[in-house]
Design an enzyme around this catalytic site. Sequence first.
Site, mmCIF file in Angstrom:
data_model
loop_
_atom_site.group_PDB
_atom_site.id
_atom_site.type_symbol
_atom_site.label_atom_id
_atom_site.label_comp_id
_atom_site.label_asym_id
_atom_site.label_seq_id
_atom_site.Cartn_x
_atom_site.Cartn_y
_atom_site.Cartn_z
ATOM 1 N N HIS A 173 0.843 -1.190 0.000
ATOM 2 C CA HIS A 173 0.000 0.000 0.000
ATOM 3 C C HIS A 173 0.881 1.243 0.000
ATOM 4 O O HIS A 173 2.048 1.211 0.400
ATOM 5 C CB HIS A 173 -0.890 0.012 1.238
ATOM 6 C CG HIS A 173 -1.907 -1.070 1.246
ATOM 7 N ND1 HIS A 173 -2.820 -1.208 2.271
ATOM 8 C CD2 HIS A 173 -2.179 -2.075 0.371
ATOM 9 C CE1 HIS A 173 -3.609 -2.240 2.036
ATOM 10 N NE2 HIS A 173 -3.234 -2.788 0.877
ATOM 11 N N CYS A 208 -1.277 -0.865 7.503
ATOM 12 C CA CYS A 208 -0.565 0.415 7.373
ATOM 13 C C CYS A 208 -0.485 1.152 8.704
ATOM 14 O O CYS A 208 0.528 1.791 9.004
ATOM 15 C CB CYS A 208 -1.229 1.264 6.306
ATOM 16 S SG CYS A 208 -1.046 0.559 4.652
ATOM 17 N N GLU A 219 0.862 3.787 1.981
ATOM 18 C CA GLU A 219 1.334 4.147 3.316
ATOM 19 C C GLU A 219 2.445 3.210 3.799
ATOM 20 O O GLU A 219 3.483 3.669 4.283
ATOM 21 C CB GLU A 219 0.173 4.114 4.330
ATOM 22 C CG GLU A 219 -0.966 5.032 3.989
ATOM 23 C CD GLU A 219 -2.037 4.370 3.112
ATOM 24 O OE1 GLU A 219 -3.132 4.936 3.039
ATOM 25 O OE2 GLU A 219 -1.779 3.303 2.501
#
Length: 160
Positions: A55, A88, A57
């Site tokens: 992801h 995350c 993040e």
Amino acid sequence: MADPTSAQLIAHLRRANQVAVAAVAEGHHPFGAILVAPDNATVLLKQGNIDTVNHAESTLLRLASDRYSPDYLWGCTLYTTVEPCAMCAGTQYWANVGRLVYGVSERQLRLLTGNHSDNPTLDVPCRYVFERGQKAIAVWGPIAEVEAEIVALHRSFWRE
């Protein structure tokens, strides 16, 4: 360490949304994140979504933890278009980034995506994850002033 102003919150979330737009142009999901220095102005890193386990993040936070000391990161702020998922949020906790600003909640994302096989959204708020730790991570979000812009990108993406 001063808190970010309302104008800074909005401006940085708009920058993160532009990163999300670029991620879509590269064939990825519409998520974007930036890391801002303790001065609340300098953008240190930016990252779009890569795939379902990389992801925006978590990838940005792993890079940040390689480049900056934990003490420095504690004064930094992660800005992300959508509330960090459990993975995350955990990565932010372990990377020692002390502040978070997000535009749209994870719950709202689920309403936008439904039960989409590419994004089986968890309904686990980041505050829930942080409250179970030993660090007082400051959280701002969702931010109403940018919600429509972020939601528009997601509506367009998840309909296609």
